[in-house]
Motif scaffolding. Structure first.
Motif, PDB file in Angstrom:
ATOM      1  N   THR A 188      64.744 -39.058   6.858  1.00  0.00           N
ATOM      2  CA  THR A 188      65.830 -39.701   7.478  1.00  0.00           C
ATOM      3  C   THR A 188      65.898 -39.866   8.944  1.00  0.00           C
ATOM      4  N   VAL A 189      65.854 -41.217   9.483  1.00  0.00           N
ATOM      5  CA  VAL A 189      65.580 -41.361  10.933  1.00  0.00           C
ATOM      6  C   VAL A 189      66.719 -42.198  11.195  1.00  0.00           C
ATOM      7  N   LEU A 190      66.885 -42.624  12.664  1.00  0.00           N
ATOM      8  CA  LEU A 190      67.666 -43.398  13.231  1.00  0.00           C
ATOM      9  C   LEU A 190      66.946 -44.813  13.324  1.00  0.00           C
ATOM     10  N   ALA A 191      67.736 -45.755  13.403  1.00  0.00           N
ATOM     11  CA  ALA A 191      67.120 -47.298  13.459  1.00  0.00           C
ATOM     12  C   ALA A 191      66.443 -47.224  14.942  1.00  0.00           C
ATOM     13  N   GLY A 192      65.310 -47.734  14.987  1.00  0.00           N
ATOM     14  CA  GLY A 192      64.468 -48.109  16.391  1.00  0.00           C
ATOM     15  C   GLY A 192      63.677 -46.950  16.635  1.00  0.00           C
ATOM     16  N   GLU A 193      63.744 -45.864  15.828  1.00  0.00           N
ATOM     17  CA  GLU A 193      62.791 -44.441  15.945  1.00  0.00           C
ATOM     18  C   GLU A 193      61.701 -44.784  15.090  1.00  0.00           C
ATOM     19  N   PRO A 194      60.365 -44.473  15.504  1.00  0.00           N
ATOM     20  CA  PRO A 194      59.447 -44.243  14.566  1.00  0.00           C
ATOM     21  C   PRO A 194      59.236 -43.298  13.666  1.00  0.00           C
TER      22      PRO A 194
ATOM     23  N   THR B 283      58.256 -48.359  12.577  1.00  0.00           N
ATOM     24  CA  THR B 283      59.810 -48.542  13.258  1.00  0.00           C
ATOM     25  C   THR B 283      60.557 -49.349  12.252  1.00  0.00           C
ATOM     26  N   TYR B 284      61.543 -49.136  11.802  1.00  0.00           N
ATOM     27  CA  TYR B 284      62.505 -49.800  11.188  1.00  0.00           C
ATOM     28  C   TYR B 284      63.657 -50.363  12.092  1.00  0.00           C
ATOM     29  N   LEU B 285      64.037 -51.460  12.179  1.00  0.00           N
ATOM     30  CA  LEU B 285      65.073 -52.243  13.008  1.00  0.00           C
ATOM     31  C   LEU B 285      66.375 -52.321  12.319  1.00  0.00           C
ATOM     32  N   ALA B 286      66.618 -52.217  10.998  1.00  0.00           N
ATOM     33  CA  ALA B 286      67.388 -52.175  10.205  1.00  0.00           C
ATOM     34  C   ALA B 286      68.115 -51.171   9.273  1.00  0.00           C
ATOM     35  N   ALA B 287      69.097 -50.882   9.254  1.00  0.00           N
ATOM     36  CA  ALA B 287      69.602 -49.733   8.522  1.00  0.00           C
ATOM     37  C   ALA B 287      69.355 -49.955   6.971  1.00  0.00           C
TER      38      ALA B 287
ATOM     39  N   THR C 291      33.751 -43.926  -6.523  1.00  0.00           N
ATOM     40  CA  THR C 291      34.184 -43.576  -8.158  1.00  0.00           C
ATOM     41  C   THR C 291      35.012 -44.384  -8.658  1.00  0.00           C
ATOM     42  N   GLY C 292      35.814 -45.491  -7.803  1.00  0.00           N
ATOM     43  CA  GLY C 292      36.823 -46.427  -8.205  1.00  0.00           C
ATOM     44  C   GLY C 292      38.153 -45.351  -8.869  1.00  0.00           C
ATOM     45  N   THR C 293      38.453 -44.214  -8.313  1.00  0.00           N
ATOM     46  CA  THR C 293      39.751 -43.715  -8.422  1.00  0.00           C
ATOM     47  C   THR C 293      40.671 -44.094  -7.451  1.00  0.00           C
ATOM     48  N   VAL C 294      41.843 -44.202  -7.650  1.00  0.00           N
ATOM     49  CA  VAL C 294      43.061 -44.407  -6.889  1.00  0.00           C
ATOM     50  C   VAL C 294      44.084 -43.595  -6.968  1.00  0.00           C
ATOM     51  N   ALA C 295      44.792 -42.961  -6.007  1.00  0.00           N
ATOM     52  CA  ALA C 295      45.908 -42.136  -5.908  1.00  0.00           C
ATOM     53  C   ALA C 295      47.153 -42.656  -5.255  1.00  0.00           C
ATOM     54  N   ARG C 296      48.154 -42.538  -5.762  1.00  0.00           N
ATOM     55  CA  ARG C 296      49.517 -43.002  -4.804  1.00  0.00           C
ATOM     56  C   ARG C 296      50.626 -41.757  -4.916  1.00  0.00           C
ATOM     57  N   ASP C 297      51.313 -41.867  -3.898  1.00  0.00           N
ATOM     58  CA  ASP C 297      52.666 -40.972  -3.626  1.00  0.00           C
ATOM     59  C   ASP C 297      53.602 -41.933  -3.016  1.00  0.00           C
ATOM     60  N   THR C 298      54.972 -41.644  -3.475  1.00  0.00           N
ATOM     61  CA  THR C 298      55.996 -42.466  -2.877  1.00  0.00           C
ATOM     62  C   THR C 298      57.016 -41.604  -2.293  1.00  0.00           C
ATOM     63  N   LEU C 299      57.663 -41.896  -1.235  1.00  0.00           N
ATOM     64  CA  LEU C 299      58.860 -41.230  -0.863  1.00  0.00           C
ATOM     65  C   LEU C 299      59.823 -42.462  -0.185  1.00  0.00           C
ATOM     66  N   ASN C 300      61.123 -41.779  -0.006  1.00  0.00           N
ATOM     67  CA  ASN C 300      62.189 -42.691   0.549  1.00  0.00           C
ATOM     68  C   ASN C 300      62.527 -42.383   1.945  1.00  0.00           C
ATOM     69  N   VAL C 301      62.501 -43.509   2.721  1.00  0.00           N
ATOM     70  CA  VAL C 301      63.140 -43.493   4.075  1.00  0.00           C
ATOM     71  C   VAL C 301      64.559 -43.967   4.108  1.00  0.00           C
ATOM     72  N   THR C 302      65.281 -43.033   4.665  1.00  0.00           N
ATOM     73  CA  THR C 302      66.701 -43.696   4.755  1.00  0.00           C
ATOM     74  C   THR C 302      66.964 -43.973   6.460  1.00  0.00           C
ATOM     75  N   VAL C 303      67.129 -45.149   6.964  1.00  0.00           N
ATOM     76  CA  VAL C 303      67.623 -45.461   8.138  1.00  0.00           C
ATOM     77  C   VAL C 303      68.892 -45.551   8.447  1.00  0.00           C
ATOM     78  N   SER C 304      69.488 -44.912   9.384  1.00  0.00           N
ATOM     79  CA  SER C 304      70.838 -44.906   9.653  1.00  0.00           C
ATOM     80  C   SER C 304      71.160 -45.777  11.339  1.00  0.00           C
TER      81      SER C 304
ATOM     82  N   VAL D 156      73.936 -50.447  15.674  1.00  0.00           N
ATOM     83  CA  VAL D 156      74.458 -49.195  16.451  1.00  0.00           C
ATOM     84  C   VAL D 156      75.747 -49.080  15.696  1.00  0.00           C
ATOM     85  N   ALA D 157      76.460 -47.716  15.681  1.00  0.00           N
ATOM     86  CA  ALA D 157      77.589 -47.680  14.847  1.00  0.00           C
ATOM     87  C   ALA D 157      78.407 -46.343  15.555  1.00  0.00           C
TER      88      ALA D 157
END
Length: 271
Positions: A36-42, A90-94, A108-121, A223-224
């Motif tokens: 969870t981050v604020l808009a404009g923060e890296p 850096t996200y500029l939109a909430a 070896t041809g192997t691939v791995a993935r992981d997913t997370l959510n980033v909430t921007v306020s 901003v809010a």
């Protein structure tokens, strides 16, 4: 045919299952938990990957899908089987963004993935409301004071090159200000006046949220801020069931005077 042959086959299979360990995934990656981050923060992703096979930086590739664009992050080998994947965005939109980190061992041809959510306020701003009581059927304006001192270099926030692209774009729900002023007192205050009847707030609400945007070094970001307000039911307060309470009191007062005058005249005639 000997009857113990099937038994011997079963015993052999069980022995092989015990002797041969389970096959582990050749390549794994852990991008960490939700953020969870604020808009404009890296936002910095520091993902850790490991492989049962030896890692060679020349045979590795990685990518991060930030939900708005895809980048190719830096890969740093920690040892022959572990590596770190690093990148910043850096996200500029909430909003809430699904971020996917992918790493591949091209040898070896192997691939791995992981997913997370980033909430921007939205970036917070200080808001004050006057008056703090709102009857939406009353006439007049409600004044909103938005402190922008932090954005114009009067604090250590690092936003010294901020600008205000469109003050009239500061909204309360669907309501836009009828008048806009800017005062440099105390570092900078935006003064917005809204028509009370345009403010669509529910009775019992105790906060009023103002949203807008400011342009800083990283771009235009939302901003809010929220201010304290007491919303009363339209028609309550000084109003009675059949109209204005003041008119009702005035009518009762006139009626009482008429009765007194009538009583006085009648008393005089009797005497």
């Amino acid at each position: 045919m000997r009857h113990d042959t099937p038994i011997r086959i079963v015993i052999l299979l069980l022995a092989l299952a015990v002797a041969v360990p389970a096959v582990q995934a050749a390549l794994t990656i852990d991008a960490g938990g939700d953020r969870t981050v604020l808009a404009g923060e890296p936002v910095t992703i520091l993902a850790v990957c490991n492989d049962t096979d030896a890692l060679d930086i020349e045979n590795m590739s990685a990518s991060i899908d930030w939900g708005t664009r895809t980048t190719e992050p830096e890969i740093v080998l920690d040892d022959d089987r572990n590596a770190t994947i690093l990148d910043t965005w850096t996200y500029l939109a909430a909003g809430t963004y699904s971020v996917t980190v992918e790493v591949a061992n091209n040898a070896t041809g192997t691939v791995a993935r992981d997913t997370l959510n980033v909430t921007v306020s939205p970036k917070p701003v200080e808001v004050k409301v006057a008056p703090q009581t709102l009857n939406q059927k009353s006439n007049g304006a409600m004044t909103i004071f938005v402190s922008l001192a932090e954005w114009f270099g009067f604090s250590d926030a690092g936003n010294r090159h901020a600008t205000l692209p469109d003050p009239s774009a500061f909204t309360i729900g669907n309501a836009t200000p009828e008048r806009v002023n800017f005062c440099m007192k105390d570092g900078g205050t935006l003064i917005l006046k809204y028509n009370r009847q345009d403010l669509d707030l529910a009775a019992g609400d105790n906060t009023l949220t103002v949203t807008g945007s400011l342009t800083g070094e990283n771009g235009t970001i939302p901003v809010a801020g929220s201010g304290t307000v007491s919303v009363i039911n339209p028609g309550n307060g000084n109003k009675g069931e059949n109209g204005d309470g003041k008119e009702k009191v005035k009518s009762q007062h006139k009626s009482g005077e008429a009765e007194q005058q009538s009583g006085g005249k009648a008393k005089g005639k009797t005497q």
